[in-house]
Design a protein around this motif. Structure first.
Motif, short mmCIF file in Angstrom:
data_model
loop_
_atom_site.label_atom_id
_atom_site.label_comp_id
_atom_site.label_asym_id
_atom_site.label_seq_id
_atom_site.Cartn_x
_atom_site.Cartn_y
_atom_site.Cartn_z
N LEU A 1 0.86 -1.19 0.00
CA LEU A 1 0.00 0.00 0.00
C LEU A 1 0.89 1.23 0.00
O LEU A 1 1.77 1.35 0.86
CB LEU A 1 -0.90 0.00 1.23
CG LEU A 1 -1.74 1.27 1.47
CD1 LEU A 1 -2.77 1.46 0.35
CD2 LEU A 1 -2.44 1.21 2.83
N MET A 2 0.68 2.12 -0.97
CA MET A 2 1.41 3.39 -1.04
C MET A 2 0.40 4.53 -0.96
O MET A 2 -0.57 4.57 -1.71
CB MET A 2 2.19 3.50 -2.36
CG MET A 2 3.33 2.53 -2.52
SD MET A 2 4.19 2.83 -4.11
CE MET A 2 5.70 1.92 -3.85
N ILE A 3 0.64 5.47 -0.04
CA ILE A 3 -0.24 6.63 0.14
C ILE A 3 0.59 7.87 -0.12
O ILE A 3 1.62 8.09 0.52
CB ILE A 3 -0.81 6.65 1.56
CG1 ILE A 3 -1.59 5.35 1.85
CG2 ILE A 3 -1.73 7.86 1.75
CD1 ILE A 3 -1.93 5.15 3.32
N THR A 4 0.14 8.70 -1.07
CA THR A 4 0.90 9.88 -1.44
C THR A 4 -0.05 11.02 -1.81
O THR A 4 -1.24 10.98 -1.47
CB THR A 4 1.87 9.54 -2.61
OG1 THR A 4 2.76 10.64 -2.83
CG2 THR A 4 1.13 9.21 -3.88
N ALA A 5 0.47 12.04 -2.49
CA ALA A 5 -0.34 13.18 -2.94
C ALA A 5 0.21 13.66 -4.27
O ALA A 5 1.25 13.19 -4.74
CB ALA A 5 -0.35 14.30 -1.91
N ASP A 6 -0.46 14.62 -4.88
CA ASP A 6 -0.07 15.10 -6.21
C ASP A 6 0.35 16.56 -6.23
O ASP A 6 0.91 17.04 -7.22
CB ASP A 6 -1.21 14.88 -7.21
CG ASP A 6 -2.54 15.47 -6.74
OD1 ASP A 6 -2.69 15.75 -5.52
OD2 ASP A 6 -3.43 15.66 -7.58
N HIS A 7 0.08 17.30 -5.18
CA HIS A 7 0.43 18.72 -5.04
C HIS A 7 -0.11 19.15 -3.69
O HIS A 7 -0.61 18.32 -2.92
CB HIS A 7 -0.16 19.57 -6.18
CG HIS A 7 -1.64 19.37 -6.40
ND1 HIS A 7 -2.59 19.83 -5.52
CD2 HIS A 7 -2.31 18.73 -7.38
CE1 HIS A 7 -3.80 19.51 -5.96
NE2 HIS A 7 -3.66 18.82 -7.08
N GLY A 8 -0.06 20.44 -3.38
CA GLY A 8 -0.69 20.95 -2.17
C GLY A 8 -1.90 21.80 -2.50
O GLY A 8 -2.17 22.12 -3.67
N CYS A 9 -2.66 22.16 -1.48
CA CYS A 9 -3.75 23.14 -1.62
C CYS A 9 -4.06 23.63 -0.21
O CYS A 9 -5.09 23.29 0.37
CB CYS A 9 -4.98 22.52 -2.28
SG CYS A 9 -6.21 23.73 -2.85
N ASP A 10 -3.15 24.43 0.32
CA ASP A 10 -3.21 24.87 1.72
C ASP A 10 -4.50 25.65 1.98
O ASP A 10 -4.70 26.73 1.42
CB ASP A 10 -1.99 25.74 2.03
CG ASP A 10 -1.82 26.05 3.50
OD1 ASP A 10 -2.85 26.13 4.21
OD2 ASP A 10 -0.68 26.22 3.95
N PRO A 11 -5.38 25.12 2.84
CA PRO A 11 -6.65 25.81 3.07
C PRO A 11 -6.54 27.01 4.00
O PRO A 11 -7.54 27.71 4.20
CB PRO A 11 -7.51 24.70 3.71
CG PRO A 11 -6.53 23.85 4.45
CD PRO A 11 -5.29 23.85 3.59
N SER A 12 -5.36 27.25 4.55
CA SER A 12 -5.20 28.35 5.50
C SER A 12 -4.62 29.61 4.88
O SER A 12 -4.54 30.64 5.55
CB SER A 12 -4.30 27.90 6.66
OG SER A 12 -2.96 27.73 6.23
N THR A 13 -4.21 29.55 3.61
CA THR A 13 -3.64 30.73 2.96
C THR A 13 -4.73 31.52 2.24
O THR A 13 -5.81 30.99 1.97
CB THR A 13 -2.57 30.31 1.94
OG1 THR A 13 -3.19 29.57 0.89
CG2 THR A 13 -1.48 29.47 2.60
#
Length: 395
Positions: free
Chosen positions: A320-332
């Motif tokens: 099992l590999m868990i990763t992401a594709d970019h960020g999307c900071d909800p606090s900025t």
């Protein structure tokens, strides 16, 4: 039967990359923003090693650097961009050296004139816009005139919003297919996106029948290599759309994160040899783009609560590999994607507990490692880290 389950937590970045300033993303850190919410809880990911990732251990509120049961790492994006298509293509071994075109002033008349001629409908908006704001501000006029709400964002996208009572969903998909045919060359956006909505003025809401029409990857990826060598390639969520079906053997669409996890579990209960590639989109679509820190944190906590189900279904040769594709900071202040490192957390019988691969130079190392696990080679980017994460008897 070897199986790899690759799950992308869409937009769960873990801190700004060195070139974040070039993208106006200084200070972005999606995961860190969520840890400040009272709704944040990821004890199962922490046990696998989330808090011990290079660069994360320095700020993570719950130090988890000892006795981790999984393997972890941090990955840079080598491609130029920070959008979904570019990130997923790179995970699969295709590094995009040229960024996909952006339209900060809206789309040129040359493109829109042909689009209007082909669809027989007018255009509203035509500028970078929040999707929810677009239907709020232009939805009533759209319902009166039948003109399409066309807008873009800081990403390489051509988005078309339409009320389902004005433009039936199948017609909207046909309209987006037309846009995809036109959006090539200098207009070759990464994705054309159908954005159906419903409701009345003042209370419009998007429906779950969104559909992405992506560019076809210009080169082969690990998906093509797996498929050509007789392995199964199963896609969950918008993976099939992101790769325009290229290299995909079988796919299912989903209505959100919960459905995506359910569909992944259904595949885990099947016998197959190859890859199950899942995208969980709610983090990005529902929370990151809407600056909803608490909603984002709740979605992460929900995934963590479901994680034991996934782990329990892993066979002795499953990874099992868990990763992401970019960020999307909800606090900025920004509601757009952010240029961030992404995490990689791995578990399964072959995985060496406590293994760390540090910071990798490209997402493509994931694709190279997956091919290496199946003893395959392909003309893709990336360097395998299989020897670093697997016990010696597996190799």
């Amino acid at each position: 039967m070897k199986r790899v389950f690759l799950i992308v937590l869409d937009s769960v970045g873990i801190g700004e990359m060195p070139d974040a300033k070039d993208y106006r993303d200084e200070g972005s850190n999606t995961l860190r923003a969520c840890t400040g919410s009272s709704h944040y809880a990821m004890p199962n990911m922490e046990r696998l090693g989330l808090g011990s990732i290079e660069g994360v251990r320095d700020w993570y509120p719950k130090k988890a650097t000892e006795g981790c049961s999984g393997a972890v790492g941090r990955l840079k994006e080598a491609s130029k961009g920070k959008d979904t298509t570019t990130g997923h293509w790179e995970i699969a071994g295709l590094v995009s050296k040229t960024p996909m075109p952006l339209f900060p002033e809206g789309f040129p008349r040359e493109l829109l004139d042909e689009f209007e001629t082909r669809t027989g409908r007018g255009i509203l908006c035509n500028r970078p816009y929040s999707g929810t704001d677009a239907i709020r501000d232009f939805g009533e006029e759209h319902m009166k005139t039948g003109a399409l709400i066309v807008y873009t964002s800081a990403d390489s996208v051509f988005q078309v919003a339409a009320h389902e009572s004005v433009v039936p969903i199948e017609e909207l998909y046909e309209i987006c297919e037309t846009a995809r045919e036109l959006c090539v060359g200098a207009f070759g956006v990464g994705r054309v996106i159908a954005r159906p909505f419903e409701g009345e003025p003042g209370s419009f809401r998007r429906t779950e029948r969104r559909h992405d029409f992506s560019l076809v990857p210009p080169e082969n990826t690990m998906l093509d290599v797996l498929l050509e060598n007789g392995k199964d390639v199963l896609a969950v969520g918008k993976i099939n759309d992101i790769f325009a079906g290229k290299g995909i053997g079988e796919f299912v669409r989903t209505s959100g994160n919960a459905d995506g996890i359910d569909k992944t579990i259904e595949y885990m209960k099947r016998e197959f040899e190859g890859l199950c590639f899942t995208n969980l989109v709610d983090y990005d679509m529902l929370y990151g783009h809407r600056n909803d820190v608490d909603g984002y944190a709740q979605a992460l906590a929900y995934f963590d609560r479901r994680l034991p189900e996934l782990l329990s279904l892993l066979g002795k040769e499953d990874i099992l590999m868990i990763t992401a594709d970019h960020g999307c900071d909800p606090s900025t202040p920004s509601t757009d994607h952010s240029r961030e490192y992404v995490p990689l957390v791995m578990a399964g019988g072959p995985i060496k507990a406590g293994a760390e691969i540090g910071t990798r130079e490209t997402f493509a190392d994931i694709g190279a490692t997956i091919l290496d696990y199946f003893r395959l080679r392909g003309e893709i980017s990336g360097t395998s880290f299989l020897k670093e994460i697997c016990d010696s008897h597996i190799l």
